[in-house]
Design a protein around this motif. Structure first.
Motif, PDB file in Angstrom:
ATOM      1  N   GLU A  32       0.865  -1.192   0.000  1.00 17.01           N
ATOM      2  CA  GLU A  32       0.000   0.000   0.000  1.00 17.01           C
ATOM      3  C   GLU A  32       0.898   1.237   0.000  1.00 17.01           C
ATOM      4  O   GLU A  32       1.689   1.409   0.927  1.00 17.01           O
ATOM      5  CB  GLU A  32      -0.921  -0.009   1.232  1.00 17.01           C
ATOM      6  N   ASP A 174      -4.424   2.261 -11.224  1.00 21.44           N
ATOM      7  CA  ASP A 174      -3.229   1.429 -11.474  1.00 21.44           C
ATOM      8  C   ASP A 174      -3.604  -0.013 -11.786  1.00 21.44           C
ATOM      9  O   ASP A 174      -3.022  -0.637 -12.672  1.00 21.44           O
ATOM     10  CB  ASP A 174      -2.331   1.383 -10.221  1.00 21.44           C
ATOM     11  N   LEU A 393     -19.290  -1.630   0.105  1.00 19.11           N
ATOM     12  CA  LEU A 393     -18.287  -2.225   0.998  1.00 19.11           C
ATOM     13  C   LEU A 393     -18.537  -3.728   1.149  1.00 19.11           C
ATOM     14  O   LEU A 393     -17.589  -4.507   1.235  1.00 19.11           O
ATOM     15  CB  LEU A 393     -18.278  -1.521   2.360  1.00 19.11           C
TER      16      LEU A 393
HETATM   17  C1  LIG Z   1     -16.867   9.574  -0.006  1.00 14.42           C
HETATM   18  C2  LIG Z   1     -17.189   8.096  -0.087  1.00 14.42           C
HETATM   19  C3  LIG Z   1     -18.071   7.538   0.815  1.00 14.42           C
HETATM   20  C4  LIG Z   1     -18.403   6.180   0.723  1.00 14.42           C
HETATM   21  N1  LIG Z   1     -19.252   5.655   1.648  1.00 14.42           N
HETATM   22  C5  LIG Z   1     -19.564   4.339   1.579  1.00 14.42           C
HETATM   23  C6  LIG Z   1     -20.376   3.734   2.577  1.00 14.42           C
HETATM   24  O1  LIG Z   1     -20.747   4.362   3.570  1.00 14.42           O
HETATM   25  N2  LIG Z   1     -20.714   2.413   2.411  1.00 14.42           N
HETATM   26  C7  LIG Z   1     -20.266   1.669   1.352  1.00 14.42           C
HETATM   27  O2  LIG Z   1     -20.616   0.496   1.258  1.00 14.42           O
HETATM   28  N3  LIG Z   1     -19.436   2.197   0.429  1.00 14.42           N
HETATM   29  C8  LIG Z   1     -19.069   3.497   0.527  1.00 14.42           C
HETATM   30  N4  LIG Z   1     -18.210   4.023  -0.395  1.00 14.42           N
HETATM   31  C9  LIG Z   1     -17.628   3.127  -1.427  1.00 14.42           C
HETATM   32  C10 LIG Z   1     -16.491   2.306  -0.811  1.00 14.42           C
HETATM   33  O3  LIG Z   1     -15.642   3.170  -0.097  1.00 14.42           O
HETATM   34  C11 LIG Z   1     -15.677   1.573  -1.881  1.00 14.42           C
HETATM   35  O4  LIG Z   1     -16.535   0.811  -2.684  1.00 14.42           O
HETATM   36  C12 LIG Z   1     -14.622   0.677  -1.232  1.00 14.42           C
HETATM   37  O5  LIG Z   1     -13.750   1.444  -0.431  1.00 14.42           O
HETATM   38  C13 LIG Z   1     -13.808  -0.082  -2.276  1.00 14.42           C
HETATM   39  O6  LIG Z   1     -12.776  -0.775  -1.612  1.00 14.42           O
HETATM   40  P1  LIG Z   1     -11.497  -1.276  -2.393  1.00 14.42           P
HETATM   41  O7  LIG Z   1     -10.601  -1.873  -1.360  1.00 14.42           O
HETATM   42  O8  LIG Z   1     -11.892  -2.088  -3.550  1.00 14.42           O
HETATM   43  O9  LIG Z   1     -10.829   0.045  -2.994  1.00 14.42           O
HETATM   44  P2  LIG Z   1     -10.142   1.275  -2.216  1.00 14.42           P
HETATM   45  O10 LIG Z   1     -10.780   1.502  -0.910  1.00 14.42           O
HETATM   46  O11 LIG Z   1     -10.136   2.391  -3.192  1.00 14.42           O
HETATM   47  O12 LIG Z   1      -8.650   0.780  -1.930  1.00 14.42           O
HETATM   48  C14 LIG Z   1      -7.706   0.590  -2.964  1.00 14.42           C
HETATM   49  C15 LIG Z   1      -6.320   0.753  -2.378  1.00 14.42           C
HETATM   50  O13 LIG Z   1      -5.356   0.342  -3.354  1.00 14.42           O
HETATM   51  C16 LIG Z   1      -4.222   1.181  -3.250  1.00 14.42           C
HETATM   52  N5  LIG Z   1      -3.492   1.159  -4.525  1.00 14.42           N
HETATM   53  C17 LIG Z   1      -3.838   1.733  -5.701  1.00 14.42           C
HETATM   54  N6  LIG Z   1      -2.885   1.490  -6.629  1.00 14.42           N
HETATM   55  C18 LIG Z   1      -1.927   0.736  -6.031  1.00 14.42           C
HETATM   56  C19 LIG Z   1      -0.686   0.168  -6.483  1.00 14.42           C
HETATM   57  N7  LIG Z   1      -0.242   0.342  -7.734  1.00 14.42           N
HETATM   58  N8  LIG Z   1       0.043  -0.556  -5.613  1.00 14.42           N
HETATM   59  C20 LIG Z   1      -0.381  -0.745  -4.330  1.00 14.42           C
HETATM   60  N9  LIG Z   1      -1.536  -0.238  -3.852  1.00 14.42           N
HETATM   61  C21 LIG Z   1      -2.307   0.515  -4.695  1.00 14.42           C
HETATM   62  C22 LIG Z   1      -4.831   2.552  -2.952  1.00 14.42           C
HETATM   63  O14 LIG Z   1      -3.892   3.423  -2.382  1.00 14.42           O
HETATM   64  C23 LIG Z   1      -5.994   2.202  -2.037  1.00 14.42           C
HETATM   65  O15 LIG Z   1      -5.625   2.278  -0.668  1.00 14.42           O
HETATM   66  C24 LIG Z   1     -17.840   5.371  -0.307  1.00 14.42           C
HETATM   67  C25 LIG Z   1     -16.924   5.942  -1.191  1.00 14.42           C
HETATM   68  C26 LIG Z   1     -16.597   7.287  -1.090  1.00 14.42           C
HETATM   69  C27 LIG Z   1     -15.604   7.877  -2.069  1.00 14.42           C
END
Ligand SMILES: Cc1cc2nc3c(=O)[nH]c(=O)nc-3n(C[C@H](O)[C@H](O)[C@H](O)COP(=O)(O)OP(=O)(O)OC[C@H]3O[C@@H](n4cnc5c(N)ncnc54)[C@H](O)[C@@H]3O)c2cc1C
Length: 415
Positions: A32, A174, A393
């Protein structure tokens, strides 16, 4: 030697994948680049984190906007109740609110990410602050990834880099580039749960105005009602936002047919008969006042000139000069205040990204790539998204659970 699993991305899906793979006995490394894990998770639900929906898999699937069928297996094995049990076991007491939305009792999203981080430490997951720049493949099999700070050899790799919304949190796309270089099809990402663009000058004229307790109906260019809801709406300099609008946007995916129309019922608590009676009473009470003053008793101040204009009347005329036809026009404007919508705001402003790695190329039981052996996907990077209510989520948790177990298990059998 334990199987080495590399998880790329320390968001909700990546942390769940890493925990699950470690629970299944793998030696796990989590990459990360952000200083902290779960940067986006910490801003979810306005900082309160609506972490799931208190629902079984059938109910969860009903709230998936795109590619629900693909999620059937992951949700069947890890539904909203499983997510709740998981977090309560990690020491995060939960509560269920309106619409079965689940939040930590503390109302602090940070408590959710901190609990995941504690579990990662307890399972001795190796946390590395680095960014993956390429996947390492040999004979159609994954054998690790290259980071900016060096190589990470592994027998299985889970890509959990998120979508492209709110890029300041780290999700910059990415993962799409890494998967695409490995031969995966990536559908063009667009915003879902995103504000709406309107050319109507009433929006900048009323910017900052929040309307609570209104009902909206959204009509397509073909005059079909695609969404109806009750809630809060916000006028902005570019168009419309607010919770009810973000939810509506997930149902507005075909602007090629023409603009949509948002119809706002400003008086949803009054049926037609009561609304008429209210207007007649107000007109009697204010018969010597101006039409603007009459309207001012019915809508917020910044709406007065807009409503007056839509009624086609001079705001200075006396109420006792208003004709029946003009009163009906006012009634109609209050019942159906229309705003044309021509586009969604950019995906970067969306709560969630719709689009991503094609589900046709992912095994839904294991989240393993059908193209590259040993490569798995979890979370928003996958082309599946849901409505508001904790469902996005839940996609991250359930797919992370499936990918972590399968990646650690080795044969991609999801056990
Ligand atoms: C303002 C906001 C409010 C929200 N509220 C809700 C809610 O209340 N309930 C709900 O269900 N959903 C909510 N969502 C949606 C939810 O946050 C996302 O669907 C969820 O976080 C997706 O999780 P993820 O782990 O797939 O991606 P992310 O949380 O985006 O995590 C991806 C991670 O990968 C890392 N990364 C990227 N590229 C690289 C690389 N090349 N190498 C290593 N690491 C990398 C990033 O830094 C990041 O930390 C909300 C979204 C937003 C923007």
């Amino acid at each position: 030697m334990n199987k080495r699993v590399l998880v790329i991305g320390g968001g909700a899906a990546g942390m769940m994948s890493a925990i699950t793979a470690a629970e299944h006995g793998a030696a796990v490394t989590l990459l990360e680049p952000n200083e902290r894990l779960g940067k986006k998770l910490n801003i979810t639900g306005k900082g309160r984190c609506n972490l799931t929906n208190n629902a079984d898999s059938g109910e969860l699937l009903a709230h998936v906007a795109k590619n629900g069928r693909f999620l059937y297996s992951a949700f069947s094995r890890f539904d909203g109740r499983d997510t709740m049990a998981f977090f309560e076991a990690l020491g995060v007491p939960l509560k269920t609110e309106r619409g079965n939305r689940v939040f930590p009792v503390s109302d602090r999203a940070f408590d959710v990410s901190a609990a995941l981080e504690r579990r990662l430490h307890a399972l001795r997951v190796r946390l590395v602050r680095d960014r993956a720049v390429s996947l390492t493949l040999r004979d159609g099999r994954i054998c690790g990834a290259e980071g900016e700070r060096g190589p990470y050899p592994a027998e299985a790799v889970i890509l959990a880099t998120g979508g492209v919304s709110y890029p300041a949190t780290g999700s910059t796309g990415d993962g799409y580039r890494l998967a695409s270089a490995a031969g995966h099809a990536v559908s063009i990402p667009v915003g879902s749960l995103v504000p709406l663009v309107s050319p109507d000058p009433c929006c900048p004229a009323m910017q900052g105005l929040a309307l609570r307790n209104i009902r909206i109906a959204v009509r397509s260019a073909r005059n079909k009602v695609v969404y109806e809801d009750f809630g809060e709406l916000l006028f902005t300099h570019f168009g419309l936002s607010g919770p009810v609008i973000l939810s509506a946007s997930a149902h507005m995916r075909d602007f090629a047919q023409g603009p949509y129309t948002v119809e706002i019922d400003l008086k949803p608590a009054l049926d037609d008969r009561k609304l008429e009676a209210r207007l007649l009473r107000d007109m009697e009470e204010r018969k010597n006042q101006t039409f603007s003053a009459l309207v001012g008793g019915l809508v917020p101040r910044s709406m007065i000139p807009v409503v007056v204009e839509r009624c086609g009347l001079d705001g200075d005329i006396r109420v006792n000069a208003v004709t029946r036809e003009q009163r009906l026009r006012l009634e109609q404007t209050l019942r159906r205040f229309t705003v044309e919508v021509t586009a969604l705001r950019p995906v970067e402003e969306a709560i969630v990204t719709s689009g991503g790695i094609s589900v046709k190329e992912i095994n839904p039981n294991t989240m393993e790539s059908k193209i590259v052996k040993g490569l798995y996907f979890a979370g928003e990077i996958v082309d599946a998204d849901a409505y508001t209510g904790g469902f996005n989520l839940q996609i991250a948790w359930a797919t992370g659970r499936a990918a972590g177990a399968a990646a650690a298990g080795g044969e991609g059998d999801g056990t």
